[in-house]
Write an enzyme that holds these catalytic residues in place. Structure first.
Site, PDB file in Angstrom:
ATOM      1  N   HIS A   1       5.828   0.096   4.838  1.00 31.34           N
ATOM      2  CA  HIS A   1       5.389   0.880   3.667  1.00 31.34           C
ATOM      3  C   HIS A   1       5.150  -0.034   2.468  1.00 31.34           C
ATOM      4  CE1 HIS A   1       5.526   4.114   0.582  1.00 31.34           C
ATOM      5  NE2 HIS A   1       6.191   3.201  -0.102  1.00 31.34           N
ATOM      6  N   GLU A   2       6.098  -0.939   2.198  1.00 26.54           N
ATOM      7  CA  GLU A   2       5.954  -1.850   1.066  1.00 26.54           C
ATOM      8  C   GLU A   2       4.751  -2.774   1.248  1.00 26.54           C
ATOM      9  OE1 GLU A   2       7.604  -1.651  -1.713  1.00 26.54           O
ATOM     10  OE2 GLU A   2       8.793   0.005  -0.922  1.00 26.54           O
TER      11      GLU A   2
ATOM     12  N   HIS B   1       1.453  -1.255   0.241  1.00 29.75           N
ATOM     13  CA  HIS B   1       1.078  -1.376  -1.173  1.00 29.75           C
ATOM     14  C   HIS B   1       0.306  -2.671  -1.410  1.00 29.75           C
ATOM     15  CE1 HIS B   1       3.097   2.148  -2.633  1.00 29.75           C
ATOM     16  NE2 HIS B   1       4.281   1.764  -2.203  1.00 29.75           N
TER      17      HIS B   1
ATOM     18  N   GLU C   1       1.841   6.136  -3.043  1.00 34.54           N
ATOM     19  CA  GLU C   1       2.959   6.308  -2.108  1.00 34.54           C
ATOM     20  C   GLU C   1       2.501   7.004  -0.827  1.00 34.54           C
ATOM     21  OE1 GLU C   1       5.993   4.985  -2.353  1.00 34.54           O
ATOM     22  OE2 GLU C   1       5.193   4.052  -4.166  1.00 34.54           O
TER      23      GLU C   1
ATOM     24  N   ASP D   1       2.557   5.307   2.883  1.00 32.22           N
ATOM     25  CA  ASP D   1       3.153   5.987   4.038  1.00 32.22           C
ATOM     26  C   ASP D   1       2.137   6.081   5.174  1.00 32.22           C
ATOM     27  OD1 ASP D   1       5.566   6.339   2.782  1.00 32.22           O
ATOM     28  OD2 ASP D   1       5.233   8.437   2.243  1.00 32.22           O
TER      29      ASP D   1
END
Length: 456
Positions: A316-317, A320, A394, A398
């Site tokens: 997930h990070e 970004h 976000e 995801d």
């Protein structure tokens, strides 16, 4: 016929009367036309307090709901829900009281001229110390010392109560009172070391900037932000936490393999001892260009027993990064920063602005502070817009992790982190839309569970 005899004396008298009336007229016109900046700022602060208090009460009502959202039934245990509910209500009560005290203090500080009083006292202090009170840099630093001292005193009771009562009551606080004050003293020392050169540079830039002032200010802050992002994880963060390399093993191998598959230039992988202060968990990444680092909280490793869940969080990070969210945010901040400095240049010499807040001089830093107050309505709009963008990011991160095959472990990790951090299970939609930079768990799980759209 009688002629009116006008002597030189009469000419002078009439001229003096004319100019006196002219000055009185101008003075009256200025007093009518002068915009009441201070009153407008205080009025807006109170209006925002009323609006946000309404949202707080809506959220407080949602937190009191005795049942889980239907989406989370069977997902979150009843025991965790009850603990989360109690923790959230305690935090909400504290927040409502803190906000009430804050609006009283902030309004009183502006309305009763506490800031100009501090400014005058800072000059008196310099004179007593045998220093030059006319030196704006010295006077500004003296002013900031007084403001910092006041802020520490007024904020300390709330910080102590939040940490050693609320957080401790619900099992999160792990730090001792000694560690708390040690961190506070370190923060003060860092402010004393780092602050004066930055303040002095800003004052000099404003005094010498001329027509390109906004560009010079933005350029300085841009370079400063790069320097701080570089030295913070290397020099500053280790003053408060211990960073150790993630031990060799399956977890490290999986993370390195994931980073390599995405061409993420991972140079170092750390574990930070977050558990020495709190049992809340987190993970983040930082670094420029080809020198990226990932940091895992030790609490995250403790809470997520399945390593795939931790890797899903990292996916997930990395989403970004891969989707350029970090770069977008950085560019957006730079644009906003430049816009603010541009706006400041338009009002920095406004007598009405300074006089409205009780200042009879126009110090550089005071001008920046007052300008920040006057653009508060715009800042709230921008903050709301950035929250909307952040929530969209976000969902995208995801979805990115899901596209890599981490749908199930990411779902499990989000649920576990929600449980372990006792995050609010029931949220008011208005409150979350206004305040949250991350979507509520219910919305994130729904997005993850949504079938992928098929394209022909």
């Amino acid at each position: 016929m009688t002629h009116l005899q006008i002597s030189p004396y009469n000419h002078t008298y009439l001229a003096n009367r004319y100019f006196t009336l002219f000055r009185l007229h101008n003075s009256a016109a200025e007093s009518v036309m002068a915009f009441p900046y201070m009153e407008a700022v205080v009025g807006f602060m109170i209006l925002m307090y009323i609006f946000e208090s309404y949202l707080d009460l809506r959220q407080h009502t949602a937190l009191k709901l005795p049942k889980l959202p239907k989406t989370l039934e069977g997902v979150i245990s009843q025991e965790k829900f009850e603990k989360s509910r109690a923790y959230s209500i305690d935090k909400s009560n504290f927040h409502i009281f803190h906000e009430f005290v804050s609006i009283l203090m902030e309004s009183a500080i502006l309305y009763f001229g506490v800031l100009p009083w501090f400014w005058k006292k800072s000059g008196s202090f310099l004179v007593t110390a045998g220093l030059n009170a006319e030196n704006e840099i010295l006077r500004t630093l003296s002013f900031l010392v007084g403001v910092m001292f006041w802020s520490q005193i007024t904020d300390l009771p709330f910080s102590l109560y939040s940490t050693f009562v609320i957080e401790a009551r619900h099992g999160f606080n792990k730090q001792t009172i000694w560690l708390f004050f040690r961190d506070m003293i370190k923060g003060i020392v860092l402010s004393i070391v780092i602050g004066p050169p930055i303040v002095a540079a800003i004052i000099v830039i404003v005094q010498k900037g001329g027509p390109y002032l906004a560009i010079y200010l933005w350029g300085f802050m841009f370079v400063l932000s790069l320097v701080m992002m570089t030295i913070y994880p290397i020099l500053i963060a280790p003053l408060f936490n211990k960073f150790t390399p993630l031990p060799e093993g399956e977890l490290r191998s999986k993370i390195e393999k994931l980073a390599s598959s995405l061409q993420f230039p991972l140079k170092k992988l750390f574990v930070v001892d977050g558990s020495t202060r709190s049992s809340h968990s987190n993970a983040y990444m930082y670094g420029f260009f080809k020198n990226k680092r990932i940091v895992l909280y030790d609490t995250l490793i403790q809470q997520c027993k399945d390593e795939e869940e931790i890797v899903a969080v990292i996916a997930h990070e990395l989403g970004h990064w891969k989707l350029n969210h970090t770069m977008f945010t950085f560019v957006a901040v730079q644009i906003l920063s430049f816009s603010q400095f541009g706006g400041y240049t338009l009002v920095r010499n406004s007598n009405d602005l300074f006089q409205s807040f009780g200042f009879d001089t126009q110090p550089v830093l005071i001008g920046l502070i007052l300008f920040q107050h006057t653009v508060m309505p715009l800042q709230r709009v921008v903050s709301f817009a950035l929250n909307l963008v952040s929530r969209a990011f976000e969902f995208q991160a995801d979805a990115f992790a899901k596209s890599l095959g981490y749908s199930t472990p990411l779902r499990a990790a989000l649920v576990k982190l929600q449980e372990e951090n006792l995050s609010a299970m029931n949220t008011d939609p208005w409150y979350s839309a206004y305040h949250y930079s991350h979507p509520p768990l219910v919305e994130r799980l729904a997005a993850i569970d949504e079938p992928d759209k098929k394209t022909d």
